[in-house]
Write an enzyme that holds these catalytic residues in place. Structure first.
Site, PDB file in Angstrom:
ATOM      1  CB  SER A 106      -0.891   0.010   1.252  1.00  0.00           C
ATOM      2  OG  SER A 106      -1.596   1.229   1.379  1.00  0.00           O
ATOM      3  CE1 TYR A 155      -4.042  -1.947   5.458  1.00  0.00           C
ATOM      4  CE2 TYR A 155      -3.512   0.309   4.813  1.00  0.00           C
ATOM      5  CZ  TYR A 155      -3.832  -0.995   4.472  1.00  0.00           C
ATOM      6  OH  TYR A 155      -3.924  -1.352   3.149  1.00  0.00           O
TER       7      TYR A 155
END
Length: 265
Positions: A145, A158
């Site tokens: 990501s 995250y």
């Protein structure tokens, strides 16, 4: 788009029942690849198998797998490794996130995100490494990501998992360079999937970035187009990756200038 390199190749995809995983599976089947699809929802995988085998002349195997359960990972991969002579591509796509301020994050959620996003990814990769090293070919694709490059408020855990994925990916790439095994990190920005039904329960982040969100098909096409090539990273969209470069060069300035926007989760 046609990727002739994929014809009759064996491709394993985790988190394949929806979102990017499903889009990648569909495109791989369209290009003649045989598939092993892994996810927690076996009923959904069975429907996907029926659909893809009905539309394309490919073989699709499905297995129920929760990547956070390392014993289950070992059992499932041992079974599929016994049935396949080669694995050409492993796509580590399974993952999830929860956006909360650091002081509000439940430790169960911390453990859950690391177990799926990091430990699960490593466990699946570890199972295919001996075969890929022995056959001296293959491609490992880790869906990371942009959060692994730019840490933002309310995604501390995250972001930490995706930083870990990038660290693992970069090390693995160097380890496998002499074995003709490619290792690619995919770093997308926000994508229109059910990821945000868990990550962003209030919907505030989605509202603030909706016009910038990528579609699963767009990301999948970029990934499938680069399969079985020596691609180090796929960064989407390009302008967002430019932000990660600025962050690396001028972190203090980036944090001060971007604080207002980044706090919109």
């Amino acid at each position: 788009m046609t990727n002739k390199r994929l014809n009759n190749k064996n491709i394993v995809i985790t988190g394949a029942s929806s979102g990017i995983g499903l889009s990648i599976a569909s495109l791989c089947a369209e290009n003649g690849a045989n598939l092993v699809l892994l996810a927690r929802r076996l009923d959904q995988l069975e429907k996907i198998k029926q659909d893809l085998e009905g539309r394309y002349s490919v073989n699709v195997q499905v297995y129920k797998l929760d990547v956070s359960d390392t014993k289950e990972v070992k059992a499932v991969f041992s079974k599929l490794l016994g049935e396949l002579s080669t694995i050409d591509v492993l796509v580590n796509n399974a993952g999830y996130g929860i956006f909360r301020a650091a002081h509000e994050v439940e430790m169960g959620d911390v453990k859950g995100m690391f177990d799926v996003n990091v430990v699960g990814l490593i466990a699946c990769t570890t199972m295919v490494l001996p075969l890929m090293r022995q056959q001296r070919k293959g491609h490992i694709i880790n869906i990371a990501s942009q959060a692994g490059k730019i840490a933002t408020p309310k995604s501390s855990v995250y972001s930490a998992t995706k930083h870990a994925v990038l660290g693992y990916t970069n090390s693995l790439r160097m380890e496998l360079s002499d074995f003709n095994v490619s290792v690619t990190a995919v770093n997308p920005g926000p994508i229109e999937t059910n990821f945000f039904s868990i990550a962003d329960e209030e919907g505030t982040y989605v509202k603030s970035v909706k016009r910038y969100m990528l579609t699963p098909d767009f990301v999948a096409r970029k990934v499938v187009d680069r399969m079985l090539t020596k691609t180090r990273e796929i960064n989407l969209p390009r302008w967002m990756n430019a932000g990660s470069i600025l962050f690396a060069l001028f972190p203090g300035l980036f944090e001060r200038a971007g604080k207002k926007v980044l706090n919109k989760k």
